[in-house]
Design a protein around this motif. Structure first.
Motif, PDB file in Angstrom:
ATOM      1  N   GLY A 294       0.806  -1.213   0.000  1.00  0.00           N
ATOM      2  CA  GLY A 294       0.000   0.000   0.000  1.00  0.00           C
ATOM      3  C   GLY A 294       0.837   1.260   0.000  1.00  0.00           C
ATOM      4  N   ALA A 295       1.978   1.256   0.697  1.00  0.00           N
ATOM      5  CA  ALA A 295       2.827   2.443   0.757  1.00  0.00           C
ATOM      6  C   ALA A 295       3.435   2.756  -0.605  1.00  0.00           C
ATOM      7  CB  ALA A 295       3.929   2.249   1.792  1.00  0.00           C
ATOM      8  N   VAL A 296       3.817   1.727  -1.354  1.00  0.00           N
ATOM      9  CA  VAL A 296       4.364   1.941  -2.700  1.00  0.00           C
ATOM     10  C   VAL A 296       3.257   2.432  -3.639  1.00  0.00           C
ATOM     11  CG1 VAL A 296       5.599   0.886  -4.631  1.00  0.00           C
ATOM     12  CG2 VAL A 296       6.096   0.156  -2.289  1.00  0.00           C
ATOM     13  N   LEU A 297       2.073   1.854  -3.499  1.00  0.00           N
ATOM     14  CA  LEU A 297       0.925   2.318  -4.285  1.00  0.00           C
ATOM     15  C   LEU A 297       0.629   3.779  -3.978  1.00  0.00           C
ATOM     16  CD1 LEU A 297      -1.522   1.803  -6.161  1.00  0.00           C
ATOM     17  CD2 LEU A 297      -2.775   1.030  -4.114  1.00  0.00           C
TER      18      LEU A 297
ATOM     19  N   GLY B 221      -2.417  -6.569 -21.528  1.00  0.00           N
ATOM     20  CA  GLY B 221      -1.105  -6.385 -22.143  1.00  0.00           C
ATOM     21  C   GLY B 221      -0.004  -6.178 -21.122  1.00  0.00           C
ATOM     22  N   PHE B 222      -0.163  -6.777 -19.940  1.00  0.00           N
ATOM     23  CA  PHE B 222       0.793  -6.553 -18.851  1.00  0.00           C
ATOM     24  C   PHE B 222       1.576  -7.818 -18.544  1.00  0.00           C
ATOM     25  CE2 PHE B 222       2.101  -6.686 -14.423  1.00  0.00           C
ATOM     26  CZ  PHE B 222       2.715  -5.458 -14.260  1.00  0.00           C
ATOM     27  N   THR B 223       2.902  -7.669 -18.448  1.00  0.00           N
ATOM     28  CA  THR B 223       3.773  -8.738 -17.950  1.00  0.00           C
ATOM     29  C   THR B 223       4.775  -8.115 -16.974  1.00  0.00           C
ATOM     30  OG1 THR B 223       5.277  -8.444 -19.824  1.00  0.00           O
ATOM     31  CG2 THR B 223       3.609 -10.173 -20.017  1.00  0.00           C
ATOM     32  N   PRO B 224       5.186  -8.846 -15.952  1.00  0.00           N
ATOM     33  CA  PRO B 224       6.165  -8.297 -14.997  1.00  0.00           C
ATOM     34  C   PRO B 224       7.471  -7.940 -15.700  1.00  0.00           C
ATOM     35  CG  PRO B 224       5.171 -10.321 -14.165  1.00  0.00           C
ATOM     36  CD  PRO B 224       4.755 -10.203 -15.593  1.00  0.00           C
ATOM     37  N   ARG B 225       8.069  -6.823 -15.284  1.00  0.00           N
ATOM     38  CA  ARG B 225       9.284  -6.334 -15.943  1.00  0.00           C
ATOM     39  C   ARG B 225      10.536  -6.477 -15.087  1.00  0.00           C
ATOM     40  NH1 ARG B 225       9.854  -1.323 -16.774  1.00  0.00           N
ATOM     41  NH2 ARG B 225       8.253  -0.449 -15.408  1.00  0.00           N
ATOM     42  N   ARG B 226      10.391  -6.706 -13.767  1.00  0.00           N
ATOM     43  CA  ARG B 226      11.555  -6.748 -12.883  1.00  0.00           C
ATOM     44  C   ARG B 226      12.005  -8.184 -12.674  1.00  0.00           C
ATOM     45  NH1 ARG B 226       7.570  -2.577 -12.720  1.00  0.00           N
ATOM     46  NH2 ARG B 226       8.629  -0.623 -12.161  1.00  0.00           N
ATOM     47  N   SER B 227      13.183  -8.510 -13.168  1.00  0.00           N
ATOM     48  CA  SER B 227      13.733  -9.856 -13.022  1.00  0.00           C
ATOM     49  C   SER B 227      13.979 -10.173 -11.556  1.00  0.00           C
ATOM     50  CB  SER B 227      15.041  -9.961 -13.807  1.00  0.00           C
ATOM     51  OG  SER B 227      15.788 -11.076 -13.386  1.00  0.00           O
TER      52      SER B 227
ATOM     53  N   VAL C 196       3.721  -5.301  -8.895  1.00  0.00           N
ATOM     54  CA  VAL C 196       2.391  -5.416  -8.291  1.00  0.00           C
ATOM     55  C   VAL C 196       1.666  -4.078  -8.355  1.00  0.00           C
ATOM     56  CG1 VAL C 196       1.104  -5.906  -6.176  1.00  0.00           C
ATOM     57  CG2 VAL C 196       3.088  -7.290  -6.771  1.00  0.00           C
ATOM     58  N   VAL C 197       2.364  -3.007  -8.021  1.00  0.00           N
ATOM     59  CA  VAL C 197       1.741  -1.679  -8.042  1.00  0.00           C
ATOM     60  C   VAL C 197       1.389  -1.261  -9.462  1.00  0.00           C
ATOM     61  CG1 VAL C 197       2.189   0.778  -7.615  1.00  0.00           C
ATOM     62  CG2 VAL C 197       2.719  -0.925  -5.859  1.00  0.00           C
ATOM     63  N   ASP C 198       2.248  -1.570 -10.425  1.00  0.00           N
ATOM     64  CA  ASP C 198       1.920  -1.256 -11.826  1.00  0.00           C
ATOM     65  C   ASP C 198       0.636  -1.968 -12.249  1.00  0.00           C
ATOM     66  OD1 ASP C 198       4.130   0.345 -12.043  1.00  0.00           O
ATOM     67  OD2 ASP C 198       5.338  -1.101 -13.175  1.00  0.00           O
ATOM     68  N   ALA C 199       0.497  -3.225 -11.832  1.00  0.00           N
ATOM     69  CA  ALA C 199      -0.712  -3.984 -12.184  1.00  0.00           C
ATOM     70  C   ALA C 199      -1.937  -3.429 -11.460  1.00  0.00           C
ATOM     71  CB  ALA C 199      -0.519  -5.464 -11.841  1.00  0.00           C
ATOM     72  N   LEU C 200      -1.764  -3.027 -10.197  1.00  0.00           N
ATOM     73  CA  LEU C 200      -2.874  -2.417  -9.462  1.00  0.00           C
ATOM     74  C   LEU C 200      -3.339  -1.137 -10.154  1.00  0.00           C
ATOM     75  CD1 LEU C 200      -1.671  -2.842  -5.757  1.00  0.00           C
ATOM     76  CD2 LEU C 200      -3.716  -3.880  -6.769  1.00  0.00           C
ATOM     77  N   MET C 201      -2.397  -0.339 -10.607  1.00  0.00           N
ATOM     78  CA  MET C 201      -2.741   0.909 -11.295  1.00  0.00           C
ATOM     79  C   MET C 201      -3.559   0.620 -12.557  1.00  0.00           C
ATOM     80  SD  MET C 201      -1.503   3.595  -9.629  1.00  0.00           S
ATOM     81  CE  MET C 201      -1.214   4.895 -10.829  1.00  0.00           C
ATOM     82  N   LEU C 202      -3.148  -0.395 -13.296  1.00  0.00           N
ATOM     83  CA  LEU C 202      -3.899  -0.768 -14.503  1.00  0.00           C
ATOM     84  C   LEU C 202      -5.302  -1.247 -14.152  1.00  0.00           C
ATOM     85  CD1 LEU C 202      -1.598  -2.709 -17.017  1.00  0.00           C
ATOM     86  CD2 LEU C 202      -2.913  -0.630 -17.432  1.00  0.00           C
ATOM     87  N   CYS C 203      -5.403  -2.043 -13.102  1.00  0.00           N
ATOM     88  CA  CYS C 203      -6.715  -2.544 -12.681  1.00  0.00           C
ATOM     89  C   CYS C 203      -7.649  -1.400 -12.295  1.00  0.00           C
ATOM     90  CB  CYS C 203      -6.564  -3.497 -11.494  1.00  0.00           C
ATOM     91  SG  CYS C 203      -5.884  -5.117 -11.928  1.00  0.00           S
ATOM     92  N   GLY C 204      -7.082  -0.303 -11.810  1.00  0.00           N
ATOM     93  CA  GLY C 204      -7.898   0.818 -11.398  1.00  0.00           C
ATOM     94  C   GLY C 204      -8.289   1.756 -12.518  1.00  0.00           C
ATOM     95  N   THR C 205      -7.577   1.697 -13.646  1.00  0.00           N
ATOM     96  CA  THR C 205      -7.809   2.674 -14.713  1.00  0.00           C
ATOM     97  C   THR C 205      -8.294   2.079 -16.035  1.00  0.00           C
ATOM     98  OG1 THR C 205      -5.461   2.555 -15.330  1.00  0.00           O
ATOM     99  CG2 THR C 205      -6.104   4.263 -13.758  1.00  0.00           C
ATOM    100  N   ASP C 206      -7.985   0.818 -16.271  1.00  0.00           N
ATOM    101  CA  ASP C 206      -8.336   0.206 -17.555  1.00  0.00           C
ATOM    102  C   ASP C 206      -9.678  -0.513 -17.441  1.00  0.00           C
ATOM    103  OD1 ASP C 206      -8.455  -1.376 -19.927  1.00  0.00           O
ATOM    104  OD2 ASP C 206      -6.269  -1.336 -20.060  1.00  0.00           O
TER     105      ASP C 206
END
Length: 316
Positions: free
Chosen positions: A13-16, A299-305, A209-219
């Motif tokens: 939540g703090a990162v979000l 169109g989302f895939t994790p980017r951080r190895s 995780v936060v990038d995906a949460l952002m997409l879930c909230g806007t797309d």
């Protein structure tokens, strides 16, 4: 757009919260503790306290991120995950009666709702259509919370939802010490594999995780959807990356599983053994959580190895 968040002080939540602040969104934070800030509005309430009023918590909110969670104290998990969610939905129903304005709910859940890894000694893919078989208070109560959201959507036309189920989330501020313990074992040349060296590590970086949460909230394509999120990799790749970063030789020792389990079972009767049966399950895991649906829908895939992130993330 006004964004509401529960659990904004937590690890994810703090990162979000920081990401939403940078986006310029108007924020309304549900918190147990009153704070003064010019950046956003705090709504003070305790989701585990039935006497704590929630009237007006959704006032003006367009998207609500439900990130509040309890990972360690089993005695409060039901009060927060189930009862707290139910109280929020009751207030949201009253809100809809007062204000005919839609609200999109983004639920932070967990792949733990699909069950434990005790039998994941053969390769198996767990997808969004896999049955829910939660084991443990955290997993059971998170699964019940998810179901409350789905049921609520079937009765409230102004309500839409997205549910995101990440695997083991890693990040610099994570409270789980298992990764740090693994790094220490490798650095001290005490690490060994169990059974074989083909186990799968089911981790995902908190930023993904936060990038995906952002997409879930806007797309809008995310509405009414459940998504799993993991950046699975070979466990050996993580071990080798940590060893290389620490300047030690990558471990190769492999101990048979069954004799080790028997030894741990006997020792645990008389002393506290750091290697538990559950930890053995995790170290031999061959289950994976594909993100095919997230990719196909958003169109989302994790980017951080994960192998390259872990050594530097916890560099001492």
């Amino acid at each position: 757009m006004t964004i509401g968040i529960s659990g904004s002080a937590g690890f994810i939540g703090a990162v979000l919260l920081r990401t939403l602040q940078a986006s310029g969104a108007s924020l309304r934070l549900l918190s147990r503790h009153p704070k003064t800030t010019d950046q956003h509005t705090y709504f003070v309430a305790d989701l585990t306290d039935a006497s704590s009023a929630l009237d007006g918590v959704f006032e003006g909110v367009d998207v609500f991120y439900h990130c509040a969670g309890q990972l360690s104290d089993e005695s409060t998990m039901r009060a927060l995950h189930v009862d707290g969610t139910l109280r929020l939905l009751d207030e949201l129903r009253a809100h809809f009666r007062r204000n005919q304005a839609p609200l999109h709910w983004v639920q932070l859940s967990s792949v733990g709702v699909y069950g434990g890894l005790s039998n994941a000694t053969k390769a198996v893919q767990i997808t969004e259509s896999s049955p829910l078989q939660p084991v443990g208070e955290y997993e059971v109560t998170k699964a019940e919370s998810d179901q409350l959201i789905v049921q609520f959507a079937s009765t409230e036309p102004l309500f839409s939802y997205s549910i995101l189920r990440p695997s083991n989330v890693i990040g610099p501020t994570m409270s789980n010490g298992s990764i740090r313990a693994l790094i220490t074992m490798i650095e001290k040349k005490l690490f060994f594999y169990i059974g074989t060296r083909d186990a799968i590590a089911t981790y995902v970086h908190v930023d993904d995780v936060v990038d995906a949460l952002m997409l879930c909230g806007t797309d809008e394509r995310a509405r009414g959807q459940v998504f799993n999120l993991s950046n699975d990799c070979s466990f050996a790749d993580i071990v080798n990356a940590v060893a290389t970063h620490a300047g030690v030789k990558p471990p190769t020792l492999c101990i048979p599983e069954l004799p080790l389990r028997a030894l741990v079972a006997v020792l645990s009767l008389v002393i506290k053994v750091p290697l538990t049966q559950d930890r053995i399950n995790a170290l031999i895991n061959k289950a994976s959580y594909p993100t095919d649906k997230l990719d196909a829908v958003l169109g989302f895939t994790p980017r951080r190895s994960i192998p390259s992130s872990i050594p530097v993330m916890f560099d001492r």
